[in-house]
Design a protein around this motif. Structure first.
Motif, PDB file in Angstrom:
ATOM      1  N   THR A 333       0.810  -1.214   0.000  1.00  0.00           N
ATOM      2  CA  THR A 333       0.000   0.000   0.000  1.00  0.00           C
ATOM      3  C   THR A 333       0.850   1.274   0.000  1.00  0.00           C
ATOM      4  OG1 THR A 333      -0.100  -0.316   2.398  1.00  0.00           O
ATOM      5  CG2 THR A 333      -2.045  -0.958   1.145  1.00  0.00           C
ATOM      6  N   ALA A 334       2.177   1.121   0.082  1.00  0.00           N
ATOM      7  CA  ALA A 334       3.046   2.285   0.315  1.00  0.00           C
ATOM      8  C   ALA A 334       2.854   3.387  -0.733  1.00  0.00           C
ATOM      9  CB  ALA A 334       4.508   1.835   0.344  1.00  0.00           C
ATOM     10  N   LEU A 335       2.908   3.005  -2.011  1.00  0.00           N
ATOM     11  CA  LEU A 335       2.857   4.034  -3.049  1.00  0.00           C
ATOM     12  C   LEU A 335       1.496   4.740  -3.051  1.00  0.00           C
ATOM     13  CD1 LEU A 335       4.366   5.448  -5.283  1.00  0.00           C
ATOM     14  CD2 LEU A 335       3.816   3.559  -6.833  1.00  0.00           C
ATOM     15  N   ARG A 390      -8.713   3.663  -8.290  1.00  0.00           N
ATOM     16  CA  ARG A 390      -8.993   3.775  -6.855  1.00  0.00           C
ATOM     17  C   ARG A 390      -9.329   2.377  -6.365  1.00  0.00           C
ATOM     18  NH1 ARG A 390      -8.973   8.863  -5.251  1.00  0.00           N
ATOM     19  NH2 ARG A 390      -9.702   8.414  -3.167  1.00  0.00           N
ATOM     20  N   THR A 391      -8.717   1.975  -5.275  1.00  0.00           N
ATOM     21  CA  THR A 391      -8.879   0.592  -4.835  1.00  0.00           C
ATOM     22  C   THR A 391      -9.229   0.567  -3.360  1.00  0.00           C
ATOM     23  OG1 THR A 391      -6.970   0.207  -6.246  1.00  0.00           O
ATOM     24  CG2 THR A 391      -7.792  -1.674  -5.015  1.00  0.00           C
ATOM     25  N   GLU A 392     -10.223  -0.247  -3.039  1.00  0.00           N
ATOM     26  CA  GLU A 392     -10.524  -0.472  -1.627  1.00  0.00           C
ATOM     27  C   GLU A 392      -9.560  -1.541  -1.124  1.00  0.00           C
ATOM     28  OE1 GLU A 392     -14.684  -1.027  -0.494  1.00  0.00           O
ATOM     29  OE2 GLU A 392     -13.978  -2.265   1.176  1.00  0.00           O
ATOM     30  N   VAL A 393      -8.885  -1.235  -0.028  1.00  0.00           N
ATOM     31  CA  VAL A 393      -7.858  -2.146   0.475  1.00  0.00           C
ATOM     32  C   VAL A 393      -8.530  -3.393   1.060  1.00  0.00           C
ATOM     33  CG1 VAL A 393      -5.960  -2.446   2.097  1.00  0.00           C
ATOM     34  CG2 VAL A 393      -6.309  -0.231   0.961  1.00  0.00           C
ATOM     35  N   ASP A 394      -8.153  -4.545   0.495  1.00  0.00           N
ATOM     36  CA  ASP A 394      -8.680  -5.818   0.979  1.00  0.00           C
ATOM     37  C   ASP A 394      -7.507  -6.739   1.276  1.00  0.00           C
ATOM     38  OD1 ASP A 394      -9.849  -8.192   1.519  1.00  0.00           O
ATOM     39  OD2 ASP A 394     -10.899  -8.390  -0.409  1.00  0.00           O
ATOM     40  N   PRO A 395      -7.174  -6.886   2.564  1.00  0.00           N
ATOM     41  CA  PRO A 395      -5.965  -7.651   2.910  1.00  0.00           C
ATOM     42  C   PRO A 395      -6.024  -9.107   2.444  1.00  0.00           C
ATOM     43  CG  PRO A 395      -7.179  -6.972   4.887  1.00  0.00           C
ATOM     44  CD  PRO A 395      -7.838  -6.307   3.735  1.00  0.00           C
ATOM     45  N   ARG A 396      -7.225  -9.603   2.168  1.00  0.00           N
ATOM     46  CA  ARG A 396      -7.294 -11.002   1.724  1.00  0.00           C
ATOM     47  C   ARG A 396      -6.571 -11.207   0.403  1.00  0.00           C
ATOM     48  NH1 ARG A 396     -13.642 -11.488   2.308  1.00  0.00           N
ATOM     49  NH2 ARG A 396     -13.268  -9.462   1.355  1.00  0.00           N
ATOM     50  N   GLY A 397      -6.426 -10.107  -0.362  1.00  0.00           N
ATOM     51  CA  GLY A 397      -5.753 -10.220  -1.646  1.00  0.00           C
ATOM     52  C   GLY A 397      -4.250  -9.997  -1.570  1.00  0.00           C
ATOM     53  N   PHE A 398      -3.717  -9.780  -0.374  1.00  0.00           N
ATOM     54  CA  PHE A 398      -2.293  -9.463  -0.257  1.00  0.00           C
ATOM     55  C   PHE A 398      -1.405 -10.683  -0.498  1.00  0.00           C
ATOM     56  CE2 PHE A 398      -2.696  -5.586   2.818  1.00  0.00           C
ATOM     57  CZ  PHE A 398      -3.109  -4.823   1.751  1.00  0.00           C
ATOM     58  N   ALA A 399      -0.215 -10.426  -1.040  1.00  0.00           N
ATOM     59  CA  ALA A 399       0.773 -11.490  -1.192  1.00  0.00           C
ATOM     60  C   ALA A 399       1.509 -11.726   0.118  1.00  0.00           C
ATOM     61  CB  ALA A 399       1.771 -11.129  -2.287  1.00  0.00           C
ATOM     62  N   SER A 400       1.566 -10.722   0.966  1.00  0.00           N
ATOM     63  CA  SER A 400       2.177 -10.896   2.279  1.00  0.00           C
ATOM     64  C   SER A 400       1.438 -12.004   3.007  1.00  0.00           C
ATOM     65  CB  SER A 400       2.081  -9.603   3.086  1.00  0.00           C
ATOM     66  OG  SER A 400       2.473  -9.848   4.426  1.00  0.00           O
ATOM     67  N   LYS A 401       2.183 -12.745   3.841  1.00  0.00           N
ATOM     68  CA  LYS A 401       1.532 -13.798   4.630  1.00  0.00           C
ATOM     69  C   LYS A 401       0.676 -13.197   5.738  1.00  0.00           C
ATOM     70  CE  LYS A 401       4.003 -18.124   4.679  1.00  0.00           C
ATOM     71  NZ  LYS A 401       4.736 -19.023   5.586  1.00  0.00           N
ATOM     72  N   SER A 402       0.918 -11.958   6.064  1.00  0.00           N
ATOM     73  CA  SER A 402       0.202 -11.351   7.182  1.00  0.00           C
ATOM     74  C   SER A 402      -0.879 -10.389   6.691  1.00  0.00           C
ATOM     75  CB  SER A 402       1.190 -10.639   8.108  1.00  0.00           C
ATOM     76  OG  SER A 402       1.974 -11.598   8.780  1.00  0.00           O
ATOM     77  N   PRO A 406      -3.497  -1.385   8.511  1.00  0.00           N
ATOM     78  CA  PRO A 406      -4.450  -0.451   9.123  1.00  0.00           C
ATOM     79  C   PRO A 406      -5.398   0.166   8.098  1.00  0.00           C
ATOM     80  CG  PRO A 406      -2.361   0.646   8.773  1.00  0.00           C
ATOM     81  CD  PRO A 406      -2.165  -0.784   8.319  1.00  0.00           C
ATOM     82  N   TYR A 407      -5.212  -0.183   6.829  1.00  0.00           N
ATOM     83  CA  TYR A 407      -5.988   0.496   5.777  1.00  0.00           C
ATOM     84  C   TYR A 407      -7.181  -0.322   5.302  1.00  0.00           C
ATOM     85  CZ  TYR A 407      -1.437   2.794   5.674  1.00  0.00           C
ATOM     86  OH  TYR A 407      -0.291   3.434   6.035  1.00  0.00           O
ATOM     87  N   GLU A 408      -7.448  -1.460   5.945  1.00  0.00           N
ATOM     88  CA  GLU A 408      -8.535  -2.323   5.503  1.00  0.00           C
ATOM     89  C   GLU A 408      -9.825  -1.517   5.346  1.00  0.00           C
ATOM     90  OE1 GLU A 408      -9.275  -5.764   7.917  1.00  0.00           O
ATOM     91  OE2 GLU A 408     -11.010  -6.348   6.716  1.00  0.00           O
ATOM     92  N   GLY A 409     -10.438  -1.687   4.171  1.00  0.00           N
ATOM     93  CA  GLY A 409     -11.709  -1.023   3.934  1.00  0.00           C
ATOM     94  C   GLY A 409     -11.576   0.408   3.431  1.00  0.00           C
ATOM     95  N   LEU A 410     -10.362   0.936   3.493  1.00  0.00           N
ATOM     96  CA  LEU A 410     -10.139   2.308   3.038  1.00  0.00           C
ATOM     97  C   LEU A 410      -9.947   2.305   1.517  1.00  0.00           C
ATOM     98  CD1 LEU A 410      -9.766   4.754   4.963  1.00  0.00           C
ATOM     99  CD2 LEU A 410      -7.319   4.617   4.468  1.00  0.00           C
ATOM    100  N   THR A 411     -10.481   3.298   0.859  1.00  0.00           N
ATOM    101  CA  THR A 411     -10.252   3.403  -0.586  1.00  0.00           C
ATOM    102  C   THR A 411      -9.065   4.322  -0.808  1.00  0.00           C
ATOM    103  OG1 THR A 411     -12.554   2.995  -1.093  1.00  0.00           O
ATOM    104  CG2 THR A 411     -11.247   4.098  -2.785  1.00  0.00           C
ATOM    105  N   LEU A 412      -8.031   3.768  -1.441  1.00  0.00           N
ATOM    106  CA  LEU A 412      -6.800   4.527  -1.681  1.00  0.00           C
ATOM    107  C   LEU A 412      -6.644   4.774  -3.170  1.00  0.00           C
ATOM    108  CD1 LEU A 412      -4.295   2.719   0.718  1.00  0.00           C
ATOM    109  CD2 LEU A 412      -5.273   5.001   1.002  1.00  0.00           C
ATOM    110  N   PRO A 413      -5.963   5.873  -3.539  1.00  0.00           N
ATOM    111  CA  PRO A 413      -5.769   6.164  -4.946  1.00  0.00           C
ATOM    112  C   PRO A 413      -4.663   5.293  -5.541  1.00  0.00           C
ATOM    113  CG  PRO A 413      -4.659   7.816  -3.624  1.00  0.00           C
ATOM    114  CD  PRO A 413      -5.372   6.900  -2.661  1.00  0.00           C
TER     115      PRO A 413
END
Lengths: 433, 186, 305
Positions: A333-335, A390-402, A406-413
């Motif tokens: 989510t950094a960028l 614009r993407t709503e952050v959904d941690p289930r789609g992350f490649a990280s194992k964890s 803190p951005y779950e559900g937030l819509t980020l550009p």
């Protein structure tokens, strides 16, 4: 090796250009390029940035492979647009010997998603008592240049002075986790109005600022390079600005979360009160601190953004606040967070984002072939970014194992569409290639 | 589309209520052989007011002072879980208590009988009366339990869907019993 | 009322007044020979105590039993919790047992907030870390209202270790909601650095505050604090911030002395002050049961949300 012709990308947000990638290098940059036999990537509307470089990543391997591995962490990094990450030393065993840093470095090579630059521990076992074998780590295959006890502060002033002096021999840098330990015993969150109301032990800004002040003075005294990890307070920005004005060799990083989030989320957030998803070290601070950090990053006082990606298994966060682990993941989510905090606010343009997330961190870490402009002859480390998404952050789609974002559900550009590591795509169409 | 509206009609006015209470007071004196051993316990809110009025009348006609109190039955209701928790009313027993007395429970409207059932339970926890009787200003029928009133101000035939509201001077600024009917307009 | 009672800040003035009014009626029940009410028959209240606090636990237990609820006492000691079971797993166990309310005491601030995510029943905070203890504040307010008639514009001085006190936090919030004027008195080391953002006055001088107080509430001061340099010695603390007979004499004649217990006699309060007629300390204990009955009734006595 496949050649790639990227059509119509806006390099650092400029006019559309074509980029031809051949043999791992940027071969040509210009208008209307034809690349016979090259795979064509339509980059209409996308921004091309040099591959991002993270100075501060916890990959957890060896030791906590349940939270992250070098492979899963570098996959996450690639998806976030990174082509190089610095793997922090607080693993188990600690990366305080040539053997451990070489192991981590090799795991990175084998995974192939990202250049993994191990960070060596400053003190043996992060114990803060005697120096680790810094030279051996520098001379190892991993070629360590950044040393840090991150997670722990090198508290002993003499030890800190010696470390700063010693790494001059191989152009190393000490990256300090600035935290005065006595002032932060049992600390749970930023000391302020919110901690007072919530009855959580405070982590005062002065505990960070006191160490940064001391270390700047030490670095000046011995003429060494100091890098300050995850700067979190307005006062720290002031001190670093002052140190730089003296011409001292001090650099600093800020995390994406400290650029966006504030301590009142601990009291009230869509994810609930006292949700340890917001527990991080250094803690989230106040709105004034966030504004000062943004201004510091904008004027160059703070050199770069570093994620402090800190994966933790679910059970480490599904607890009461005081029992929870500190840290949040951030590579993927950094960028977008920097986009929201710095670009959408008009504080940075894309050229400056490239500077703070690629050029400068590569220079601080002495990472050859990374953090270079998108020009013919340079290694093809590239990121293509769609600023209109614009993407709503959904941690289930992350490649990280964890999943501790803190951005779950937030819509980020924005969205990373493609990442190239030395001419080879690690990410295409937003997915691992 | 049909629209529903409430149509209300006063079935008892002030003087009717006064007359009904006077009659009940006389009946109580007669049935309890002079009302010398009774306690009037009103069920809050309006039953407590009615009990006070009956007490005054009994003092006037029977020349005895009948102790008056109130008995809140909220904590004993069987329908607590059908509505949000309600504020409690006051339970105030006469100083000499109710043991071996004839307790006359006073309520404004007798309907399903569930309030009276709850009152009998509540009574059980505060003493052991010699007998329990029931006085009500209005009996509107539709009993769901084997309960009947000993003294009734007015028997009022109603439909189950109708509402009966009692207004009392001390609380509402006027005396009236009103029947509220929901009518469907075409 | 909301589903849970976790912070005194959750209570509006109407909510708080309803609880106090309900307790007023319930206090009458405590005076009669049959103290039990059938109201919560078939409901289960779990006392989940991760910290030892016999006083608070038996107060909740008595309250729940007087309302005929089934009470399960779950003490962390000697249970699976001491073997490393997480709060979440404990919560899921209680959930499976069908707890209608969980009364939780925990050493971690915010534990009741977390618990509320994992159980369907009502969560009642019986003290969390250094955060809040809302039923203590309610019973204190109830005690004050019974002694003083009203809380509106009454001057309440709270003295002691505010920094670590859940009682102080809940009292400041609730008393402010109910219209009282609160003054906190403590050495500066025992006040949060941002205490000026709280809805109250702050003073370092007990003697100046006493003549202007309708209520003086003394907080327990743990002598361990001395070792962490919050104050130099028990004697110095007691001399500057302890309530003794001389200081009692400087309070207005009808002012009352409160203490949430357990007391350190001779430290924050002199024995003769604790036992004097103006002390409400024993009343507070009795009122605790009554106020907790009111809270349980209002949370569980109606429809299930």
């Amino acid at each position: 090796m496949t050649d790639y012709l990227i059509k119509g990308a806006r390099i650092l947000g400029g006019e559309p250009r074509d980029i031809l990638i051949r043999d791992g290098l940027v071969a040509e940059v210009g208008g209307g390029l034809g690349g016979a036999g090259a795979a064509v990537i339509d980059a209409d509307g996308l921004i091309a940035l040099p591959g991002l470089v993270d100075l501060h990543t916890h990959l957890r391997e060896p030791g906590r492979e349940d939270a992250e591995t070098v492979e899963s962490g570098t996959r996450a990094a690639a998806l976030g647009g990174f082509t190089a990450v610095h793997a922090m030393a607080n693993t188990s065993p600690v990366a305080d010997t040539a053997g451990v840093v070489e192991q981590v470095w090799r795991l990175g090579q084998e995974a192939g998603y990202c250049e993994v630059r191990p960070v060596g521990a400053v003190t043996a076992g992060l114990a803060g008592r005697q120096l680790a074998e810094l030279g051996a780590m520098a001379d190892s295959a991993a070629g360590v240049r950044v040393f840090s006890d991150d997670g722990m502060c090198v508290s002993d002033a003499v030890l800190m002075r010696r470390a700063l002096e010693y790494v001059k021999a191989f152009d190393g840098v000490i990256a300090q986790h600035a935290q005065e330990s006595r002032l932060t015993e049992g600390a749970q969150m930023n000391e302020g109005a919110v901690s007072g109301r919530l009855g959580l032990t405070g982590w005062p800004a002065v505990a960070e600022e006191a160490i940064i002040s001391r270390d700047c003075l030490l670095a000046a005294h011995v003429g060494s390079r100091l890098h300050v990890c995850h700067v979190s307070t307005a006062g720290s920005v002031e001190i670093i600005r002052w140190a730089k004005s003296k011409g001292w060799n001090v650099t600093a990083e800020v995390t994406p979360h400290h650029l966006l989030l504030t301590d009142d989320l601990v009291e009230r957030s869509p994810l609930g009160s006292y949700n340890p998803i917001y527990k991080v070290n250094p803690p989230l601070r106040t709105r004034e601190d966030v504004e000062a950090l943004r201004a510091g990053l904008a004027d160059g006082t703070i050199d770069c953004v570093a994620t402090d990606h800190a994966p933790h298994p679910v059970e480490s966060k599904e607890t009461e606040w005081s029992a929870a682990a500190m840290g949040m993941i951030g590579l993927e989510t950094a960028l977008s967070v920097v986009h929201a905090a710095m670009v959408e606010t008009g504080l940075l343009d894309w050229a400056a984002v490239a500077d703070r997330m690629s050029y400068r961190p590569a220079r601080i870490g002495r990472v050859a072939g990374q953090g270079r402009p998108v020009e013919p002859g340079e290694a093809a480390n590239l990121t293509l970014y769609d600023p209109a998404a614009r993407t709503e952050v959904d941690p289930r789609g992350f490649a990280s194992k964890s999943r501790n974002t803190p951005y779950e559900g937030l819509t980020l550009p924005g969205r990373v569409v493609a990442t190239f590591l030395r001419g080879r795509p690690t990410v295409l169409e937003g997915k691992l290639a | 589309m049909s629209e529903a509206r409430n149509v209300s009609r006063a079935v008892l006015e002030g003087p009717d209520i006064q007359r009904a209470l006077t009659r009940i007071a006389h009946e109580i004196i007669e049935r309890t052989k002079g009302a010398g051993n009774i306690v009037l316990l009103g069920i809050p809110t309006r039953g407590a007011t009615l009990a006070a009025r009956l007490g005054e009348r009994i003092a006037q006609f029977g020349e005895v002072k009948a102790p008056v109190g109130s008995l809140d039955i909220t904590m004993y209701r069987d329908d607590l879980r059908l509505r949000p928790a309600r504020p409690l009313g006051r339970t105030e027993l006469p100083p000499d208590g109710i043991d071996d007395r004839v307790v006359v429970l006073v309520d404004d409207v007798l309907f399903s009988g569930r309030t009276v059932r709850a009152a009998l339970d509540a009574l059980n926890d505060v003493g052991r009366p010699k007998a329990v009787q029931l006085a009500t200003l209005v009996d509107r029928g539709h009993r769901e339990l084997p309960i009947r009133a000993d003294y009734v101000g007015k028997n009022l035939p109603t439909a189950k869907s109708e509402q009966v509201k009692v207004y009392l001077e001390e609380i509402d600024g006027r005396d009236a019993v009103v029947l509220i009917k929901r009518e469907e307009d075409q | 009322m909301r589903r849970h009672l976790i912070s005194a800040a959750d209570l509006s003035r109407d909510d708080a007044t309803l609880i106090l009014d309900t307790a007023d009626e319930l206090a009458r029940v405590s005076d009669r020979s049959i103290k039990k009410l059938p109201t919560l028959r078939g409901r289960t209240v779990v006392n989940l105590f991760f910290e030892d606090s016999t006083r608070t636990r038996i107060s909740f237990e008595a309250a729940a039993k007087r309302l005929s609820a089934d009470v399960i006492n779950f003490s962390a000691k000697g249970s699976s919790v001491s073997k490393g079971e997480s709060l979440k797993d404990t919560a899921l166990t209680l959930q499976a047992m069908g707890a209608d309310a969980v009364v939780i005491r925990h050493s971690a601030s915010g534990a009741p907030h977390r618990l509320a995510n994992w159980v369907d029943g009502s969560v009642v905070n019986a003290g969390d870390g250094t955060h809040e203890h809302p039923t203590q504040a309610l019973l204190d307010a109830f005690t004050m209202r019974r002694r003083l008639g009203t809380l509106e514009d009454r001057r309440v001085t709270i003295v002691g270790d505010v920094l670590h006190s859940r009682v102080a936090r809940s009292n400041v919030l609730l008393l402010n909601t109910l219209g009282a004027q609160v003054t906190l008195v403590a050495p500066p080391t025992l006040l949060p650095v941002t205490v000026e953002s709280w809805p109250c006055e702050v003073s370092y001088d007990l003697d100046a505050a006493l003549p202007k107080s309708d209520v003086v509430m003394m907080l327990r001061v743990q002598s361990e604090r001395m070792n962490a340099a919050y104050f130099p010695s028990a004697r110095e603390y007691s001399r500057r911030y302890g309530l003794d007979r001389d200081r009692l004499a400087r309070m207005p004649e009808d002012a009352i002395v409160m203490h949430p217990g357990p007391m350190n006699r001779g430290m924050e309060i002199a024995a003769e002050v604790a036992d004097c007629a103006r002390s409400t300390i024993v009343e507070q204990v009795a009122n605790g049961v009554t106020i907790r009955m009111a809270v349980l009734y209002l949370l569980l006595g109606g429809e299930t949300q």
